[in-house]
Design a protein around this motif. Structure first.
Motif, PDB file in Angstrom:
ATOM      1  N   GLU A   1     -25.561 -44.301 109.525  1.00 15.32           N
ATOM      2  CA  GLU A   1     -25.567 -44.505 107.931  1.00 15.32           C
ATOM      3  C   GLU A   1     -24.589 -44.137 107.076  1.00 15.32           C
ATOM      4  OE1 GLU A   1     -28.304 -42.491 104.644  1.00 15.32           O
ATOM      5  OE2 GLU A   1     -29.592 -43.210 106.406  1.00 15.32           O
ATOM      6  N   ASP A   2     -24.108 -42.990 107.629  1.00 16.36           N
ATOM      7  CA  ASP A   2     -22.732 -42.697 106.812  1.00 16.36           C
ATOM      8  C   ASP A   2     -21.400 -43.587 106.742  1.00 16.36           C
ATOM      9  OD1 ASP A   2     -24.338 -40.395 105.777  1.00 16.36           O
ATOM     10  OD2 ASP A   2     -23.145 -38.953 106.885  1.00 16.36           O
ATOM     11  N   ARG A   3     -21.439 -43.785 108.143  1.00 15.76           N
ATOM     12  CA  ARG A   3     -20.402 -44.921 108.426  1.00 15.76           C
ATOM     13  C   ARG A   3     -20.464 -46.191 107.612  1.00 15.76           C
ATOM     14  NH1 ARG A   3     -17.372 -43.404 113.356  1.00 15.76           N
ATOM     15  NH2 ARG A   3     -17.067 -40.968 113.062  1.00 15.76           N
ATOM     16  N   LEU A   4     -21.617 -46.631 107.356  1.00 15.02           N
ATOM     17  CA  LEU A   4     -22.061 -47.806 106.917  1.00 15.02           C
ATOM     18  C   LEU A   4     -21.775 -47.729 105.237  1.00 15.02           C
ATOM     19  CD1 LEU A   4     -25.133 -49.151 108.399  1.00 15.02           C
ATOM     20  CD2 LEU A   4     -22.963 -50.217 108.591  1.00 15.02           C
ATOM     21  N   ILE A   5     -22.136 -46.657 104.833  1.00 11.30           N
ATOM     22  CA  ILE A   5     -21.788 -46.435 103.341  1.00 11.30           C
ATOM     23  C   ILE A   5     -20.096 -45.863 103.107  1.00 11.30           C
ATOM     24  CG2 ILE A   5     -22.175 -44.468 101.679  1.00 11.30           C
ATOM     25  CD1 ILE A   5     -24.923 -43.959 102.829  1.00 11.30           C
ATOM     26  N   LEU A   6     -19.532 -45.249 104.153  1.00  9.55           N
ATOM     27  CA  LEU A   6     -18.317 -45.071 104.053  1.00  9.55           C
ATOM     28  C   LEU A   6     -17.297 -46.367 103.811  1.00  9.55           C
ATOM     29  CD1 LEU A   6     -15.733 -43.050 103.851  1.00  9.55           C
ATOM     30  CD2 LEU A   6     -15.877 -42.978 106.436  1.00  9.55           C
ATOM     31  N   ALA A   7     -17.813 -47.313 104.839  1.00 11.74           N
ATOM     32  CA  ALA A   7     -17.063 -48.679 104.842  1.00 11.74           C
ATOM     33  C   ALA A   7     -17.240 -49.268 103.495  1.00 11.74           C
ATOM     34  CB  ALA A   7     -17.611 -49.473 105.962  1.00 11.74           C
ATOM     35  N   GLU A   8     -18.571 -49.263 102.976  1.00  8.48           N
ATOM     36  CA  GLU A   8     -18.617 -49.772 101.579  1.00  8.48           C
ATOM     37  C   GLU A   8     -17.930 -49.238 100.637  1.00  8.48           C
ATOM     38  OE1 GLU A   8     -20.077 -52.608  99.055  1.00  8.48           O
ATOM     39  OE2 GLU A   8     -20.348 -52.824 101.150  1.00  8.48           O
ATOM     40  N   ALA A   9     -17.799 -47.575 100.603  1.00  7.19           N
ATOM     41  CA  ALA A   9     -17.042 -47.220  99.506  1.00  7.19           C
ATOM     42  C   ALA A   9     -15.752 -47.522  99.654  1.00  7.19           C
ATOM     43  CB  ALA A   9     -17.536 -45.687  99.734  1.00  7.19           C
ATOM     44  N   LYS A  10     -15.165 -47.714 100.703  1.00 11.87           N
ATOM     45  CA  LYS A  10     -13.637 -47.917 101.005  1.00 11.87           C
ATOM     46  C   LYS A  10     -13.557 -49.336 100.660  1.00 11.87           C
ATOM     47  CE  LYS A  10     -12.386 -44.939 104.864  1.00 11.87           C
ATOM     48  NZ  LYS A  10     -11.855 -45.057 106.327  1.00 11.87           N
ATOM     49  N   GLN A  11     -14.605 -50.362 100.743  1.00  9.14           N
ATOM     50  CA  GLN A  11     -14.214 -51.674 100.492  1.00  9.14           C
ATOM     51  C   GLN A  11     -14.139 -51.764  98.807  1.00  9.14           C
ATOM     52  OE1 GLN A  11     -17.260 -54.205 101.764  1.00  9.14           O
ATOM     53  NE2 GLN A  11     -15.743 -55.518 102.164  1.00  9.14           N
ATOM     54  N   ILE A  12     -14.957 -50.798  98.211  1.00  8.85           N
ATOM     55  CA  ILE A  12     -14.697 -50.859  96.728  1.00  8.85           C
ATOM     56  C   ILE A  12     -14.112 -49.948  96.074  1.00  8.85           C
ATOM     57  CG2 ILE A  12     -17.214 -52.396  96.443  1.00  8.85           C
ATOM     58  CD1 ILE A  12     -18.226 -49.262  95.810  1.00  8.85           C
ATOM     59  N   GLY A  13     -13.173 -49.169  96.815  1.00  9.94           N
ATOM     60  CA  GLY A  13     -12.112 -48.287  96.365  1.00  9.94           C
ATOM     61  C   GLY A  13     -12.578 -46.774  95.762  1.00  9.94           C
ATOM     62  N   ILE A  14     -13.734 -46.396  96.298  1.00  6.55           N
ATOM     63  CA  ILE A  14     -14.352 -45.231  95.886  1.00  6.55           C
ATOM     64  C   ILE A  14     -13.435 -43.878  96.709  1.00  6.55           C
ATOM     65  CG2 ILE A  14     -16.376 -43.501  96.127  1.00  6.55           C
ATOM     66  CD1 ILE A  14     -17.958 -46.163  95.107  1.00  6.55           C
ATOM     67  N   GLN A  15     -13.290 -43.039  96.004  1.00 11.35           N
ATOM     68  CA  GLN A  15     -12.381 -41.838  96.523  1.00 11.35           C
ATOM     69  C   GLN A  15     -13.076 -40.737  96.250  1.00 11.35           C
ATOM     70  OE1 GLN A  15      -8.301 -41.814  96.086  1.00 11.35           O
ATOM     71  NE2 GLN A  15      -8.002 -43.910  97.039  1.00 11.35           N
ATOM     72  N   VAL A  16     -13.406 -39.430  97.091  1.00 16.97           N
ATOM     73  CA  VAL A  16     -14.014 -38.259  96.636  1.00 16.97           C
ATOM     74  C   VAL A  16     -13.047 -37.480  96.290  1.00 16.97           C
ATOM     75  CG1 VAL A  16     -15.251 -36.511  97.843  1.00 16.97           C
ATOM     76  CG2 VAL A  16     -15.918 -38.843  98.623  1.00 16.97           C
ATOM     77  N   PRO A  17     -12.968 -36.750  95.194  1.00 19.50           N
ATOM     78  CA  PRO A  17     -12.050 -35.780  94.686  1.00 19.50           C
ATOM     79  C   PRO A  17     -12.212 -34.403  95.549  1.00 19.50           C
ATOM     80  CG  PRO A  17     -14.179 -35.880  93.214  1.00 19.50           C
ATOM     81  CD  PRO A  17     -13.832 -36.985  94.172  1.00 19.50           C
ATOM     82  N   PRO A  18     -10.814 -33.890  95.706  1.00 21.73           N
ATOM     83  CA  PRO A  18     -10.828 -32.595  96.527  1.00 21.73           C
ATOM     84  C   PRO A  18     -11.687 -31.416  96.032  1.00 21.73           C
ATOM     85  CG  PRO A  18      -8.682 -33.532  96.131  1.00 21.73           C
ATOM     86  CD  PRO A  18      -9.662 -34.266  95.338  1.00 21.73           C
ATOM     87  N   SER A  19     -12.014 -31.553  94.590  1.00 19.61           N
ATOM     88  CA  SER A  19     -12.776 -30.540  94.144  1.00 19.61           C
ATOM     89  C   SER A  19     -14.300 -30.466  94.439  1.00 19.61           C
ATOM     90  CB  SER A  19     -12.888 -30.744  92.599  1.00 19.61           C
ATOM     91  OG  SER A  19     -13.227 -31.951  91.933  1.00 19.61           O
ATOM     92  N   ALA A  20     -14.877 -31.912  94.718  1.00 19.45           N
ATOM     93  CA  ALA A  20     -16.131 -31.888  95.237  1.00 19.45           C
ATOM     94  C   ALA A  20     -16.348 -31.502  96.781  1.00 19.45           C
ATOM     95  CB  ALA A  20     -16.452 -33.543  95.017  1.00 19.45           C
TER      96      ALA A  20
END
Length: 136
Positions: free
Chosen positions: A79-98
């Motif tokens: 599930e996480d890999r699927l979400i990660l692939a979608e997030a990469k596709q739309i350009g979402i990045q996690v800030p280091p502070s999070a």
């Protein structure tokens, strides 16, 4: 002289075989494939260990030896890999502070930082590898 070279070549070949024999024990098997990305047994083991640290508290402990917990970990990893692939596709990045905030919350579930680090070490993880998983 030719005998010396032959002996040396055989000795070298034997050394390579012995070193490869130790290496082959560490090779992971393929457990799943998600969007052309392979999930190995090592990936599952690392993810399961990370989950056990994240979910463990004084009342409950989780172990990767439990096949039901490991199966849930695999499902969550897919599930996480699927979400990660979608997030990469739309350009979402996690800030280091999070990532650091999540890591701090995990550390607070242990009596001390030393016990947290010892738990990581027992499970074959490091703070760096844990941060990598948290980022994903």
């Amino acid at each position: 002289m030719k005998r010396f070279y032959t002996f040396f070549v055989w000795l070298f070949a034997a050394g390579l075989l012995i070193s490869f024999a130790g290496y082959t024990e560490q090779v992971s098997s393929i457990a799943a494939k998600v969007n052309n990305e392979v999930i190995t047994s090592k990936d599952i083991e690392d993810y399961c260990n990370m989950l056990s640290i994240r979910l463990s508290n004084e009342d409950n402990t989780y172990s990767c030896e439990d096949s039901e917990f490991k199966a849930k970990a695999l499902s969550k990893l897919i599930e996480d890999r699927l979400i990660l692939a979608e997030a990469k596709q739309i350009g979402i990045q996690v800030p280091p502070s999070a990532i650091n905030e999540r890591l701090q919350k995990m550390m607070l579930s242990f009596p001390s930082r030393e016990e947290f680090e010892e738990s990581l070490k027992e499970k074959g993880l490091t703070i760096t590898s844990l941060k990598s998983v948290l980022k994903e």
